[in-house]
Write an enzyme that holds these catalytic residues in place. Structure first.
Site, PDB file in Angstrom:
ATOM      1  N   GLU A  20      84.264  57.262 -32.047  1.00 35.29           N
ATOM      2  CA  GLU A  20      85.549  57.897 -31.745  1.00 35.29           C
ATOM      3  C   GLU A  20      86.604  56.841 -32.018  1.00 35.29           C
ATOM      4  O   GLU A  20      86.756  55.896 -31.271  1.00 35.29           O
ATOM      5  CB  GLU A  20      85.574  58.385 -30.296  1.00 35.29           C
ATOM      6  CG  GLU A  20      86.800  59.227 -29.963  1.00 35.29           C
ATOM      7  CD  GLU A  20      88.015  58.385 -29.601  1.00 35.29           C
ATOM      8  OE1 GLU A  20      88.932  58.289 -30.452  1.00 35.29           O
ATOM      9  OE2 GLU A  20      88.039  57.834 -28.504  1.00 35.29           O
ATOM     10  N   CYS A  54      94.588  57.248 -28.050  1.00 35.15           N
ATOM     11  CA  CYS A  54      94.200  57.654 -29.401  1.00 35.15           C
ATOM     12  C   CYS A  54      94.609  59.094 -29.702  1.00 35.15           C
ATOM     13  O   CYS A  54      94.719  59.485 -30.860  1.00 35.15           O
ATOM     14  CB  CYS A  54      92.711  57.469 -29.604  1.00 35.15           C
ATOM     15  SG  CYS A  54      91.688  58.331 -28.408  1.00 35.15           S
TER      16      CYS A  54
END
Length: 257
Positions: A20, A54
């Site tokens: 990720e 993020c």
């Protein structure tokens, strides 16, 4: 960069992994989107955790004819945020995690000016904070979708506003980065928003909402935002191998850790 190095190191022994990685998430505003809802959800979405997330919806893609209206409302809301000590309950936005990262965020802001951008609010060190790594919540306008601040992950309380003339252009801009982690679509027509959301190339899309992570559903990205999924039932897949045993020609499927 770190994710690529991890993947390369894992390749020698064929280790399984999920990655990720970063994002440059679009928030795409359709013609009929509700202004109050945009402000209510985007302000915490962009500035929450000091923008160091993020999933930060750092690219706002708006119709040309609604640009001034939306930017004005968001700039007013950004200007009202309190920057300061995170231990103070009144604080909305704290400092960047390190001096190096603080300088990196400021370098992005300087690059925006070099590429013709202007600041609707913010644009540098937070006023009243001569000590510490405090960046003012910032809205950048007037840059192209190819500008550095519209392509690279800034990881700070910074929103870049881009405009479009029709829906096809809007979707192209939304998909026009190397990332594909999260995104959002704003419209009072849920069915229309859903159709547009299905065209956004990302792991997650929110309708009329802040970028959300729910531990009950899978989370992850596409393109340079990584591969594999965390959370939800799908988040367990990377930790198992499927072992198939046949008994008298009939398959019995067994999941082994």
């Amino acid at each position: 960069m770190v994710g690529r190095r991890i993947a390369a190191a894992a390749a020698d022994t064929l280790k399984q992994l999920t990655l990720e990685l970063g994002g440059k998430s679009p928030a795409l505003v359709l013609d009929d989107a509700d202004l109050d809802r945009i402000v209510e959800t985007l302000v915490p979405g962009v500035t929450g955790n000091n923008g160091e997330s993020c999933t930060n919806p750092s690219r706002l893609i708006v119709p040309e004819h609604r640009h001034d209206e939306i930017v004005s409302a968001l700039a007013e809301a950004f200007a009202a945020l309190t920057v300061g000590d995170p231990r103070d309950p009144a604080t909305d936005v704290g400092a960047m995690v390190t001096r190096k990262h603080y300088e990196r965020v400021l370098d992005h802001l300087a690059s925006a000016q070099k590429e013709g951008g202007t600041f609707a609010v913010g644009g540098g060190r937070a006023p009243g904070h001569d000590v510490g790594h405090y960046v003012a919540p910032t809205i950048i306008t007037g840059v192209s979708p190819d500008a550095r601040v519209a392509q690279e992950e800034i990881f700070g309380p910074v929103l870049t506003v881009l405009t479009y003339r029709d829906e096809e252009e809007a979707v192209r801009i939304a998909n026009g980065t190397e990332f594909g982690l999260s995104g959002a679509v704003y419209s009072t027509d849920t069915e229309h928003a859903l159709r547009v959301a299905q065209r956004i190339n990302s792991g997650t899309v929110n309708l009329n909402n802040d970028i959300t992570v729910d531990i009950g559903v899978p989370f992850g990205g596409v393109k340079q935002s990584g591969y594999g999924r965390e959370l939800g039932p799908e988040g367990l897949d990377a930790f198992f191998n499927t072992h198939v045993i046949f008994i008298d020609g009939e398959p019995l499927r067994v999941i082994n850790g």
